[in-house]
Design an enzyme around this catalytic site. Structure first.
Site, PDB file in Angstrom:
ATOM      1  N   SER A   1     -27.769  56.120  22.801  1.00  0.00           N
ATOM      2  CA  SER A   1     -29.175  56.410  23.129  1.00  0.00           C
ATOM      3  C   SER A   1     -29.212  57.725  23.893  1.00  0.00           C
ATOM      4  O   SER A   1     -28.201  58.131  24.490  1.00  0.00           O
ATOM      5  CB  SER A   1     -29.729  55.297  24.026  1.00  0.00           C
ATOM      6  OG  SER A   1     -30.940  55.696  24.637  1.00  0.00           O
TER       7      SER A   1
ATOM      8  N   TYR B   1     -29.632  48.728  30.759  1.00  0.00           N
ATOM      9  CA  TYR B   1     -29.588  49.411  29.452  1.00  0.00           C
ATOM     10  C   TYR B   1     -28.917  50.782  29.573  1.00  0.00           C
ATOM     11  O   TYR B   1     -28.009  51.123  28.805  1.00  0.00           O
ATOM     12  CB  TYR B   1     -31.019  49.541  28.924  1.00  0.00           C
ATOM     13  CG  TYR B   1     -31.138  50.125  27.537  1.00  0.00           C
ATOM     14  CD1 TYR B   1     -31.012  49.323  26.411  1.00  0.00           C
ATOM     15  CD2 TYR B   1     -31.388  51.491  27.358  1.00  0.00           C
ATOM     16  CE1 TYR B   1     -31.128  49.863  25.139  1.00  0.00           C
ATOM     17  CE2 TYR B   1     -31.505  52.035  26.094  1.00  0.00           C
ATOM     18  CZ  TYR B   1     -31.381  51.222  24.989  1.00  0.00           C
ATOM     19  OH  TYR B   1     -31.495  51.758  23.729  1.00  0.00           O
TER      20      TYR B   1
HETATM   21  C1  BGC Z   1     -34.797  52.876  23.905  1.00  0.00           C
HETATM   22  C2  BGC Z   1     -36.278  53.004  23.604  1.00  0.00           C
HETATM   23  C3  BGC Z   1     -36.822  54.303  24.166  1.00  0.00           C
HETATM   24  C4  BGC Z   1     -35.946  55.482  23.797  1.00  0.00           C
HETATM   25  C5  BGC Z   1     -36.383  56.774  24.493  1.00  0.00           C
HETATM   26  C6  BGC Z   1     -34.098  54.096  23.430  1.00  0.00           C
HETATM   27  O1  BGC Z   1     -32.723  53.987  23.622  1.00  0.00           O
HETATM   28  O2  BGC Z   1     -34.294  51.701  23.282  1.00  0.00           O
HETATM   29  O3  BGC Z   1     -36.983  51.909  24.134  1.00  0.00           O
HETATM   30  O4  BGC Z   1     -38.133  54.528  23.663  1.00  0.00           O
HETATM   31  O5  BGC Z   1     -34.605  55.216  24.134  1.00  0.00           O
HETATM   32  O6  BGC Z   1     -36.636  56.592  25.859  1.00  0.00           O
END
Ligand code: BGC
Length: 269
Positions: free
Chosen positions: A154, A167
């Site tokens: 991410s 996360y």
């Molecule tokens: C998340 C999303 C978020 C995006 C940008 C991703 O890794 O799961 O919820 O919109 O990152 O912030």
């Protein structure tokens, strides 16, 4: 130039929806046989629908239920796939969840669930995949590499994210997992990379795009001024998995419409 994954078998975790389903369809259209992994009974119909799209378009694959945070289930999934298809060539380590909370209110359960799926799940699947790659060895009728792993990380592997400590921590750790594996198994010709999506329009971030107001404030974070689509990630995954990308290993590639340029600094700082 053609992206070809012909004769190759790809396990795509969390492929019943969102980014995983986009990647599954892209790899299938490049010729790979797809294991459409999904986590629970509840997602069976969705996984079957993804597989149907794949087979309707002339591709091949199966659905496979397995919770990637459970060691026995992951070991069995890889055993079953190898006994049905002979081997595995590509792992897309995609399954992931968010359990958001202000840090002081975050429960151990919220922490463990996210780390368990997003990080431990990627560890378990990568371990089983690499064991199988090494067992098979290089077979140039499939690929010049011995195997390919793509971690779906991410933008939050580098952007801190208030309210999402579990996360962001899982994604930061994936970067080190990916780089360490690329270093440890480079000489075996196993390529390991991460794709770091920004805001992609999927169920995980529905709150961020499902009303015009939310979408408007999301777009303020994205210089390219559109939300991403699963296909944007699938296109890159097919390329990285293919031999066209044979010199790419140990790196994170951001697919985020420029989110990591920190747009909020465009008028200040
Ligand atoms: C998340 C999303 C978020 C995006 C940008 C991703 O890794 O799961 O919820 O919109 O990152 O912030």
């Amino acid at each position: 130039m053609e992206i070809s994954l012909r004769n190759q078998v790809a396990v795509v975790t969390g492929a019943s929806s969102g980014i995983g389903s986009g990647i599954a369809k892209s790899l299938a259209s490049a010729g790979a046989t797809i294991i459409v992994n999904h986590s629970s009974e509840r997602s069976t119909d969705e996984a079957k629908a993804v597989l149907k799209e794949i087979t309707d378009a002339g591709g091949t694959g199966i659905t496979y239920q397995c919770d990637v945070s459970k060691e026995d289930q992951v070991v069995k999934m890889f055993q079953d796939v190898v006994s049905q298809f002979g081997t595995v060539d590509i792992l897309i380590n995609n399954a992931g969840v968010q359990k958001d909370s202000k840090f002081t209110e975050m429960t151990l359960d919220q922490w463990n669930t996210v780390i368990g799926i997003n990080l431990t799940g990627q560890f378990l699947c990568a371990r089983e995949a690499i064991k199988e790659f090494l067992r098979r060895g290089i077979d140039t009728s499939r690929s010049v590499a011995c195997g390919k792993i793509i971690h779906i990380s991410s933008v939050h592997e580098i952007i801190p994210w208030a309210g999402h400590a579990n996360y962001a921590s899982s994604k930061g750790a994936i970067r080190m997992l990916m780089q360490t594996l690329a270093q440890e198994y480079g000489a075996d010709k196993i390529r390991v990379n991460s794709i770091c999506p920004g805001a992609i329009q999927t169920p995980i971030n529905k709150d961020a795009w499902s009303t015009p107001e939310a979408l408007d404030s999301l777009l303020k974070l994205i210089p390219y001024n559109r939300i991403g689509q699963p296909q944007d990630i699938g296109n890159l995954a097919a390329f990285i998995a293919s031999d066209l990308a044979d010199y790419i290993t140990g790196t994170s590639i951001f697919v985020d419409g420029g989110m990591t340029t920190f747009e909020s600094f465009s008028t200040g700082g």
